[in-house]
Structures are given as C-alpha cells and as structure tokens.
Design a protein around this motif. Structure first.
Motif, mmCIF file in Angstrom:
data_model
loop_
_atom_site.group_PDB
_atom_site.id
_atom_site.type_symbol
_atom_site.label_atom_id
_atom_site.label_comp_id
_atom_site.label_asym_id
_atom_site.label_seq_id
_atom_site.Cartn_x
_atom_site.Cartn_y
_atom_site.Cartn_z
ATOM 1 N N TYR A 124 0.811 -1.145 0.039
ATOM 2 C CA TYR A 124 -0.043 -0.100 -0.037
ATOM 3 C C TYR A 124 0.882 1.236 0.295
ATOM 4 O O TYR A 124 0.653 2.161 -0.750
ATOM 5 C CB TYR A 124 -1.044 0.137 1.133
ATOM 6 C CG TYR A 124 -1.587 1.379 1.654
ATOM 7 C CD1 TYR A 124 -2.563 1.917 0.681
ATOM 8 C CD2 TYR A 124 -1.173 2.275 2.707
ATOM 9 C CE1 TYR A 124 -3.126 3.008 0.882
ATOM 10 C CE2 TYR A 124 -1.446 3.362 2.889
ATOM 11 C CZ TYR A 124 -2.696 3.774 2.035
ATOM 12 O OH TYR A 124 -2.992 5.037 2.172
ATOM 13 N N ILE A 131 -8.288 3.362 -0.058
ATOM 14 C CA ILE A 131 -6.843 2.385 -0.109
ATOM 15 C C ILE A 131 -6.593 1.387 -1.258
ATOM 16 O O ILE A 131 -5.539 1.520 -1.734
ATOM 17 C CB ILE A 131 -6.982 1.628 0.995
ATOM 18 C CG1 ILE A 131 -6.820 2.354 2.365
ATOM 19 C CG2 ILE A 131 -5.747 0.456 1.499
ATOM 20 C CD1 ILE A 131 -6.773 1.677 3.621
ATOM 21 N N LEU A 132 -7.802 1.016 -1.965
ATOM 22 C CA LEU A 132 -7.798 -0.010 -2.892
ATOM 23 C C LEU A 132 -6.919 0.392 -4.086
ATOM 24 O O LEU A 132 -5.937 -0.562 -4.617
ATOM 25 C CB LEU A 132 -9.117 -0.438 -3.260
ATOM 26 C CG LEU A 132 -9.336 -1.817 -3.935
ATOM 27 C CD1 LEU A 132 -8.595 -2.812 -3.130
ATOM 28 C CD2 LEU A 132 -10.778 -1.729 -4.495
ATOM 29 N N ILE A 163 -11.613 -0.555 8.316
ATOM 30 C CA ILE A 163 -11.199 -0.957 7.290
ATOM 31 C C ILE A 163 -12.202 -0.763 5.931
ATOM 32 O O ILE A 163 -11.810 -0.624 4.984
ATOM 33 C CB ILE A 163 -10.704 -2.592 7.288
ATOM 34 C CG1 ILE A 163 -9.505 -2.472 8.417
ATOM 35 C CG2 ILE A 163 -10.362 -3.073 5.960
ATOM 36 C CD1 ILE A 163 -9.109 -3.863 8.858
ATOM 37 N N ALA A 164 -13.443 -1.254 6.501
ATOM 38 C CA ALA A 164 -14.341 -1.084 5.245
ATOM 39 C C ALA A 164 -14.773 0.494 4.823
ATOM 40 O O ALA A 164 -14.968 0.483 3.538
ATOM 41 C CB ALA A 164 -15.757 -1.733 5.973
ATOM 42 N N GLN A 213 -12.734 2.518 4.962
ATOM 43 C CA GLN A 213 -11.151 3.265 4.145
ATOM 44 C C GLN A 213 -10.901 2.324 2.932
ATOM 45 O O GLN A 213 -10.104 2.921 2.212
ATOM 46 C CB GLN A 213 -10.059 3.183 5.148
ATOM 47 C CG GLN A 213 -10.185 3.988 6.362
ATOM 48 C CD GLN A 213 -10.456 5.521 5.995
ATOM 49 O OE1 GLN A 213 -9.854 5.757 5.201
ATOM 50 N NE2 GLN A 213 -11.379 6.207 6.614
ATOM 51 N N MET A 214 -11.484 1.382 2.781
ATOM 52 C CA MET A 214 -10.929 0.351 1.590
ATOM 53 C C MET A 214 -11.078 1.090 0.187
ATOM 54 O O MET A 214 -10.358 0.950 -0.681
ATOM 55 C CB MET A 214 -12.044 -0.996 1.465
ATOM 56 C CG MET A 214 -11.468 -1.940 0.568
ATOM 57 S SD MET A 214 -9.742 -2.199 0.716
ATOM 58 C CE MET A 214 -9.690 -3.322 2.223
ATOM 59 N N THR A 223 -12.955 -3.541 11.895
ATOM 60 C CA THR A 223 -13.509 -3.968 10.466
ATOM 61 C C THR A 223 -14.336 -3.001 9.853
ATOM 62 O O THR A 223 -14.173 -2.660 8.709
ATOM 63 C CB THR A 223 -14.338 -5.500 10.480
ATOM 64 O OG1 THR A 223 -15.235 -5.253 11.385
ATOM 65 C CG2 THR A 223 -13.237 -6.709 10.951
#
Length: 179
Positions: A98, A128-129, A121-122, A124-125, A118
């Motif tokens: 990343y 971030i992806l 993370i969901a 920010q995904m 989680t």
C-alpha cells in the motif's frame, strides 16, 4: 547441485496422488512437467510463487497452481512459496505494498487508528484500494523477477562450481595415473 537440495524437501508426486482430498486434481498432479527440477522450471516457479504471494487476493495457492500449470514450472515450489504471505506476515507485506502504491500515485498515506476495526477498514477500503492494487502488482512483478533471476544465478554458479570440481578431480586422477 540445487536439484538434490530441492528434492529433499519437495513431496513426491505419488504421495500426493494417493491423498483423497487431492483426488480431483489427479490430472494436474500427474503431469510430469510440473514436477521437473530444472533451472528454468525452478526459476519460473519462483516467479509464479512470489508473484501470487504478493497479490492481495483470496485463493493465492490456486492462482499459483494455475500459473505453474500455464508456464509448465514446478508445481510444489510455486504453491509453497505462496506461504510467504501467511497470517503473521500478511499485514506487514500488504501495508508495504500500500505504501509503495501510495508513493507511486503520490497520495497521502492513511495512518491506522489506535484501535483497528473491520468497520474502519470497510470505510477506508475504497480510498486504499487503488494504491494497494498498484503497489501489490508492482511488488509482485519485482519480487517475481528478482526471485527468478537469483535462482538462475545460483543454479548457474552451482553448475559451474560442480564442473570445476569434476575437472580438478579428473586432472588429479590423470596425474596419479602418470605417476
């Protein structure tokens, strides 16, 4: 020679063919070209294994097995190398991927909160992806090429060393015969 060292640690194809859980892969496992230990097959297996290991996808071992089948390289090595990214190393490796992607895309790096969840993370995904995908792809290609190159060089060095030893032995035997 590297072949002897690798043969010590790799499973025998017949052992795997007899396992009930792998019965559906009998045709794949039975292909002799996937079990050869040559410089090309081992170097390509390192490329496939390292490439698959650094991708943030599920079923990395299946991807490595398909890559080994497609490139006709050593199946157990390519599948075994996927375990470089195990549950202990995966967060560090993918965070590094990343960071690499964020650096290439010139994006600010998102810092993890004190309590990772989680839900965070969901959320920010989506941000971030792109950086994770690009960084993982770049790291996978670079690691695969570097691994393949290192294996080819080590193999070549071992073969040259073996030839020199044999030549030295031959010279000694000829000198002993003359004396």
């Amino acid at each position: 020679m590297p072949r002897r060292v690798l043969q010590r640690y790799l499973p025998h194809p017949e052992t795997l063919r007899r396992q009930r859980s792998l019965r559906f892969l009998r045709h794949l496992i039975g292909n002799p070209s996937l079990w050869m230990l040559s410089r090309r097959s081992v170097a390509n297996a390192f490329f496939v294994g390292l490439f698959s290991a650094l991708l943030p996808i599920p079923f990395q071992m299946a991807v490595a097995a398909l890559g080994a089948w497609g490139l006709r390289c050593n199946l157990p090595l390519s599948v075994g190398l996927v375990w470089i990214t195990n549950p202990l190393t995966m967060p560090l490796i993918f965070y590094g991927n990343y960071r690499l992607g964020a650096w290439v895309l010139d994006l600010p790096v998102r810092e993890a909160p004190d309590r990772l969840s989680t839900h965070w993370i969901a959320e920010q995904m989506l941000d971030i992806l792109p950086a994770l995908a690009l960084g993982s792809l770049m790291a996978a290609v670079l690691a695969g090429l570097a691994g393949s190159l290192v294996i080819r060089l080590i193999w070549r060095w071992q073969v040259a060393r073996s030839w020199k030893r044999r030549a030295l032995r031959r010279r000694r035997c000829q000198a002993d015969e003359r004396a």
